[in-house]
Design a protein around this motif. Structure first.
Motif, PDB file in Angstrom:
ATOM      1  N   THR A   1      -4.895  -0.631   2.969  1.00  0.00           N
ATOM      2  CA  THR A   1      -5.489   0.689   3.202  1.00  0.00           C
ATOM      3  C   THR A   1      -4.674   1.498   4.204  1.00  0.00           C
ATOM      4  N   VAL A   2      -4.278   0.865   5.293  1.00  0.00           N
ATOM      5  CA  VAL A   2      -3.481   1.563   6.313  1.00  0.00           C
ATOM      6  C   VAL A   2      -2.159   2.042   5.712  1.00  0.00           C
ATOM      7  N   GLY A   3      -1.524   1.184   4.933  1.00  0.00           N
ATOM      8  CA  GLY A   3      -0.267   1.576   4.300  1.00  0.00           C
ATOM      9  C   GLY A   3      -0.455   2.693   3.296  1.00  0.00           C
ATOM     10  N   ALA A   4      -1.536   2.639   2.517  1.00  0.00           N
ATOM     11  CA  ALA A   4      -1.768   3.635   1.474  1.00  0.00           C
ATOM     12  C   ALA A   4      -2.142   5.000   2.038  1.00  0.00           C
ATOM     13  N   LEU A   5      -2.728   5.035   3.219  1.00  0.00           N
ATOM     14  CA  LEU A   5      -3.146   6.318   3.800  1.00  0.00           C
ATOM     15  C   LEU A   5      -1.947   7.223   4.091  1.00  0.00           C
TER      16      LEU A   5
ATOM     17  N   GLY B   1       0.821  -1.212   0.000  1.00  0.00           N
ATOM     18  CA  GLY B   1       0.000   0.000   0.000  1.00  0.00           C
ATOM     19  C   GLY B   1       0.849   1.253   0.000  1.00  0.00           C
ATOM     20  N   ILE B   2       1.908   1.241   0.795  1.00  0.00           N
ATOM     21  CA  ILE B   2       2.794   2.408   0.868  1.00  0.00           C
ATOM     22  C   ILE B   2       3.454   2.666  -0.484  1.00  0.00           C
TER      23      ILE B   2
ATOM     24  N   ILE C   1       0.908  13.751   1.019  1.00  0.00           N
ATOM     25  CA  ILE C   1       0.980  14.544  -0.209  1.00  0.00           C
ATOM     26  C   ILE C   1      -0.077  15.641  -0.257  1.00  0.00           C
ATOM     27  N   ILE C   2      -1.180  15.478   0.484  1.00  0.00           N
ATOM     28  CA  ILE C   2      -2.257  16.470   0.371  1.00  0.00           C
ATOM     29  C   ILE C   2      -2.326  17.438   1.556  1.00  0.00           C
TER      30      ILE C   2
ATOM     31  N   LEU D   1      -5.709  14.251  -4.495  1.00  0.00           N
ATOM     32  CA  LEU D   1      -6.617  13.509  -3.614  1.00  0.00           C
ATOM     33  C   LEU D   1      -7.426  12.490  -4.401  1.00  0.00           C
ATOM     34  N   THR D   2      -7.932  12.902  -5.556  1.00  0.00           N
ATOM     35  CA  THR D   2      -8.721  11.981  -6.385  1.00  0.00           C
ATOM     36  C   THR D   2      -7.888  10.788  -6.836  1.00  0.00           C
ATOM     37  N   ALA D   3      -6.679  11.077  -7.323  1.00  0.00           N
ATOM     38  CA  ALA D   3      -5.812   9.993  -7.786  1.00  0.00           C
ATOM     39  C   ALA D   3      -5.426   9.073  -6.635  1.00  0.00           C
ATOM     40  N   GLY D   4      -5.093   9.668  -5.479  1.00  0.00           N
ATOM     41  CA  GLY D   4      -4.696   8.858  -4.340  1.00  0.00           C
ATOM     42  C   GLY D   4      -5.809   7.975  -3.830  1.00  0.00           C
ATOM     43  N   LEU D   5      -7.023   8.523  -3.731  1.00  0.00           N
ATOM     44  CA  LEU D   5      -8.158   7.728  -3.271  1.00  0.00           C
ATOM     45  C   LEU D   5      -8.499   6.616  -4.266  1.00  0.00           C
TER      46      LEU D   5
END
Length: 236
Positions: free
Chosen positions: A161-165, A31-32, A171-172, A53-57
């Motif tokens: 999900t935890v890693g990707a957050l 995720g990271i 970045i935002i 934000l859109t791309a990241g989500l």
């Protein structure tokens, strides 16, 4: 004088628990890296916080759902194979009990028991629970602890999900001039932690694992940022 040996817990499912924990660490690492590469690449092409934000989500949801679906399919296949092996063992025990007893005796002998002791142990195990004995000794399966595909899917979803957050928030949230430095440093520190954790779970030296995970993450961010910058320049 009382002999006070240190307490050492013994759990039959310890290996399974370690596997789940290792899968969680690796899921968080995925995720990271994947989300960091995505948002850093987009940041190379645009300064828009909304776009980032859109791309990241989108990357977070796509990655976590893909991980969950893949883990569900993989573990379901494993569980089906385990159940099929147990069903076959049931039929063999019902149709040829003597051959199965001889097979169990042979397996116990191969583990270091003498012929007489192996035969005695096989008879006792068979009398107590023949199916469980064969499942554990012959198939290396615990009939009471078959893998659960839903547990695996949810674990992968949450870990990713935890890693990707982390890279998404990094970045935002900061001001524009701080986005990339904060993201790069945060991601590398998180990857160092996951590399250390995976090494500790595998009882391996943490140094090489830490450098591998950090190097892979740095390479992913560098490449995607370069591509994003080139695409942004072409598009501009």
């Amino acid at each position: 004088m009382t002999d006070t040996a240190p307490y050492e817990p013994h759990h039959q499912d310890l290996g399974s628990r370690l596997n789940w924990l290792r899968a969680g660490v690796l899921g968080a690492n995925d995720g990271i890296v994947s989300t960091a590469g995505l948002v850093v690449g987009v940041a190379g092409a645009t300064d828009s916080r909304e776009t980032l934000l859109t791309a990241g989500l989108a990357g977070l949801l796509a990655g976590s759902l893909s991980m969950a679906a893949g883990e569900y399919v993989s573990v379901s296949t494993q569980r089906d194979a385990e159940k099929a092996a147990i069903d076959l063992e049931k039929r063999e025990l019902r149709e040829q009990p003597e051959e199965e007893l001889a097979e169990l005796t042979s397996l116990l002998q191969s583990r270091g028991l003498s012929a007489d002791l192996a035969r005695d142990a096989a008879e006792q195990l068979t009398a107590r629970d023949a199916l469980r004995a064969h499942a554990r000794v012959e198939l290396n399966i615990d009939p009471d602890a078959l893998t659960n595909p839903w547990h695996a899917a949810w674990a992968s979803f949450i870990a990713f999900t935890v890693g990707a957050l982390l890279p998404l928030l990094a970045i935002i949230l900061p001001p524009q001039s701080w986005r990339l430095p904060v993201t790069v440093v945060s991601v590398l520190l998180a990857l160092a932690l996951t590399g250390w954790g995976s090494a500790r779970l595998g009882t391996a030296p943490p140094g090489p694992a830490v450098w591998r995970t950090m190097g892979g993450g740095a390479l992913a961010m560098g490449v995607t940022y370069l591509v994003g910058t080139l695409l942004g320049a072409v598009g501009g």
